[in-house]
Enzyme design. Structure first.
Site, mmCIF file in Angstrom:
data_model
loop_
_atom_site.group_PDB
_atom_site.id
_atom_site.type_symbol
_atom_site.label_atom_id
_atom_site.label_comp_id
_atom_site.label_asym_id
_atom_site.label_seq_id
_atom_site.Cartn_x
_atom_site.Cartn_y
_atom_site.Cartn_z
ATOM 1 C CG ASP A 13 185.300 57.327 71.524
ATOM 2 O OD1 ASP A 13 186.410 57.492 72.071
ATOM 3 O OD2 ASP A 13 184.589 56.333 71.754
ATOM 4 C CB SER A 14 188.629 54.768 69.682
ATOM 5 O OG SER A 14 187.960 54.438 70.881
ATOM 6 C CB CYS B 13 188.565 59.515 72.511
ATOM 7 S SG CYS B 13 189.649 58.088 72.644
ATOM 8 C CD GLU C 191 183.837 50.039 70.721
ATOM 9 O OE1 GLU C 191 183.665 49.686 69.545
ATOM 10 O OE2 GLU C 191 183.573 51.195 71.120
ATOM 11 C CG HIS D 2 184.206 52.966 75.391
ATOM 12 N ND1 HIS D 2 184.990 53.875 74.741
ATOM 13 C CD2 HIS D 2 183.784 52.091 74.451
ATOM 14 C CE1 HIS D 2 185.052 53.546 73.447
ATOM 15 N NE2 HIS D 2 184.324 52.461 73.252
ATOM 16 C CB CYS E 180 187.761 55.239 79.498
ATOM 17 S SG CYS E 180 187.308 54.421 77.950
HETATM 18 N N1 DGL Z 1 186.635 55.987 74.721
HETATM 19 C C1 DGL Z 1 188.024 56.038 74.736
HETATM 20 C C2 DGL Z 1 188.632 56.773 75.878
HETATM 21 O O1 DGL Z 1 187.967 57.647 76.407
HETATM 22 C C3 DGL Z 1 188.833 55.002 74.128
HETATM 23 C C4 DGL Z 1 188.835 53.672 74.361
HETATM 24 C C5 DGL Z 1 189.655 52.820 73.459
HETATM 25 O O2 DGL Z 1 189.498 52.932 72.248
HETATM 26 O O3 DGL Z 1 190.426 52.053 74.008
HETATM 27 O O4 DGL Z 1 189.736 56.550 76.270
#
Ligand code: DGL
Length: 281
Positions: free
Chosen positions: A16-17, A79, A164, A200, A198
């Site tokens: 993931d990012s 991600c 984050e 997150h 997402c």
């Molecule tokens: N967790 C990520 C996603 O599912 C990325 C979020 C990001 O880095 O902007 O899109």
């Protein structure tokens, strides 16, 4: 450029990012605890959500190559942004050229597959990063599988930075959560199911549930991605044999490891060991 990647079994790679993929890893380990996992978060360069197609592809490719060098035969892009912007190119161009026997899977398809079983009104909302919404990956995948479903996507560009930066519990976060939920419900009041597109976003669930109308269900992806992986391993016994089973999880971040360790607690509710790595082409 073709590299000499080691053959033989290895852990399952989760990328993931940043921290978001930990929500997916958590669900995967709950369902498939017997395997070994390596988690890689590119926190130093997160968020990916507002970055261009090419940059997300290059960053994701670097991460996947690093996981391959660590011995992973199978990598999950945990991600949505990377799944939307990089997965297809990696599958179509990079894998045949550099690692034809390895596999990279994303999180959008498993979510699209389940959605038709969850909505009753046939109106589905998608909350995701700007990159994922712009790519229209969800609307296209859902249309292919469920042609009668109407989708409405809304980008939430501030949600990932809030998470984050450890502000998910702050009163300021309420404003941005409520704002996006109001927007999506105003665009289509018939929505009865909202995908958190997402990885997150499940961290914001307590706030999301506070503002979502009672008639709307919220779909977090972890459980569905985990079931889809389980299914994949059953359907691909040769790949299953290439995934080692030692019940371990190792964590790598491109950011400061102490910072990662502290923030990861929010996502995993456990203490973990983390190592720092640099990613390069
Ligand atoms: N967790 C990520 C996603 O599912 C990325 C979020 C990001 O880095 O902007 O899109």
């Amino acid at each position: 450029m073709k590299e000499n990647l080691a053959h033989g079994p290895g852990p399952i790679g989760i990328f993931d990012s940043g921290y978001g993929g930990l929500t997916i890893l958590h669900s995967i380990r709950a369902l498939l605890p017997e395997y070994d996992y390596v988690y890689l978060g590119d926190n130093a360069r997160a968020p990916y959500g507002s970055r261009s197609f090419d940059v997300v592809y290059q960053f994701t490719r670097q991460a996947v190559m690093r996981l391959f060098r660590m011995g992973c035969q199978l990598v999950i892009l945990a991600c949505n942004t990377a799944s939307a912007k990089a997965l297809r190119t990696i599958q179509m161009n990079d894998l045949p050229a550099v690692a034809p026997a390895r596999r990279v899977l994303g999180v959008i398809r498993p979510t699209a597959e389940i959605i038709g079983h969850l909505t009753r009104s046939g109106h589905v909302g998608i909350l995701a990063t700007e990159g994922t919404i712009r790519s229209q990956s969800y609307s296209m995948e859902i249309k292919k599988l469920w042609p009668n479903i109407t989708t409405t996507g809304v980008a939430c560009p501030l949600w990932v930075p809030i998470i984050e930066n450890n502000e998910a519990d702050s009163p300021g976060a309420d404003y941005f959560v409520q704002k996006r939920i109001n927007t999506i419900m105003q665009l289509d009041s018939a929505i009865d199911t909202i995908i958190l597109g997402c990885t997150h976003y499940p961290i914001l669930l307590p706030k999301i549930n506070r503002y979502i109308p009672a008639s709307v269900s919220v779909v977090a992806q972890g459980e569905y991605v985990a079931r889809s992986l389980q299914n994949y391993l059953v359907r691909h016994p040769a790949m299953n044999e290439l995934c080692t089973r030692g019940r371990t999880a190792r964590y790598f971040t491109t950011e400061n490891k102490t910072k990662f360790k502290e923030s990861a607690r929010i996502f995993l509710a456990e203490d973990i060991d983390v190592a720092h790595i640099e990613l390069e082409l």
